[in-house]
Enzyme design. Sequence first.
Site, PDB file in Angstrom:
ATOM      1  N   SER A  59      11.018 -28.981  -5.136  1.00 38.10           N
ATOM      2  CA  SER A  59      10.199 -29.790  -4.226  1.00 38.10           C
ATOM      3  C   SER A  59       9.338 -28.964  -3.270  1.00 38.10           C
ATOM      4  CB  SER A  59      11.088 -30.729  -3.411  1.00 38.10           C
ATOM      5  OG  SER A  59      11.885 -30.008  -2.496  1.00 38.10           O
ATOM      6  N   LYS A 132      12.243 -29.203   3.713  1.00 36.12           N
ATOM      7  CA  LYS A 132      10.871 -29.723   3.645  1.00 36.12           C
ATOM      8  C   LYS A 132      10.054 -29.081   4.772  1.00 36.12           C
ATOM      9  CE  LYS A 132      12.374 -32.764   0.580  1.00 36.12           C
ATOM     10  NZ  LYS A 132      12.175 -32.508  -0.871  1.00 36.12           N
TER      11      LYS A 132
END
Length: 248
Positions: A59, A132
């Site tokens: 990701s 993230k």
Amino acid sequence: MTETSVPADDTSVRLRRRSQKKGALLFVRDVLVIFVVALLVSFLIKTFLVRSFFIPSSSMEQTLQIDDRILVNELVPDLVELQRGDVVVFRDPGGWLPPTAKPTQPPLVAAVDWVMSAVGLSASDSDDHLIKRVIGLPGDHVVCCNTLGQLTVNGVPLQEPYVTVPAGVTSVSKDAFDVTVPANSLWVMGDNRYNSKDSRYNREQPGNGFVPVDNVVGRAFVISWPSARWEWLDNYPSVFAGIRESNG
């Protein structure tokens, strides 16, 4: 009655052996003390300063690759403020990760892994955390996307050099959204925007896609392994430089 005298050579040998035995015991004691102190120092560093994690998914590509090892500054956010662009590790806010069963390990392997994890040399709980990039801080108005396919934060378009999108795609997100970040929360997104289950993807979860600041473990600041990929992680201050401060 006459006393039997001990030859001087025998006495010397006995004293030498006694001295050698005492020296060996002192050496073992010193090694054990150093080992315990090293474990304690490593535990304190891992608990309060720096912690290691590995990357379990794609990701954050191309910034981070699967199985990269990273070091995380745990002084963020308690003592050092979060910044837009920071790459952060955080605990699952609820529903972001599928339930997983921990693999069964032989007792000796489990004990070694526990010790290694306690001193920060193992990252056995990486699967329980996410990583993230912070896009929106408390109070920020984050919108996707403008006519050029860019995110905007507080009305300012972002030119994001770290984002990976499929060939021929101009928008940095396949999903449109218009959110205002609540107090004590963050809006986070993966750099691999079309393959990241981030805030945008989790808007129907209990937290509406926002990550509580209290869930943040720290800010990733370096790739520590493999050695060929060693580098500092940039939070790209120039990307966010023009954004006015929110009132959040």
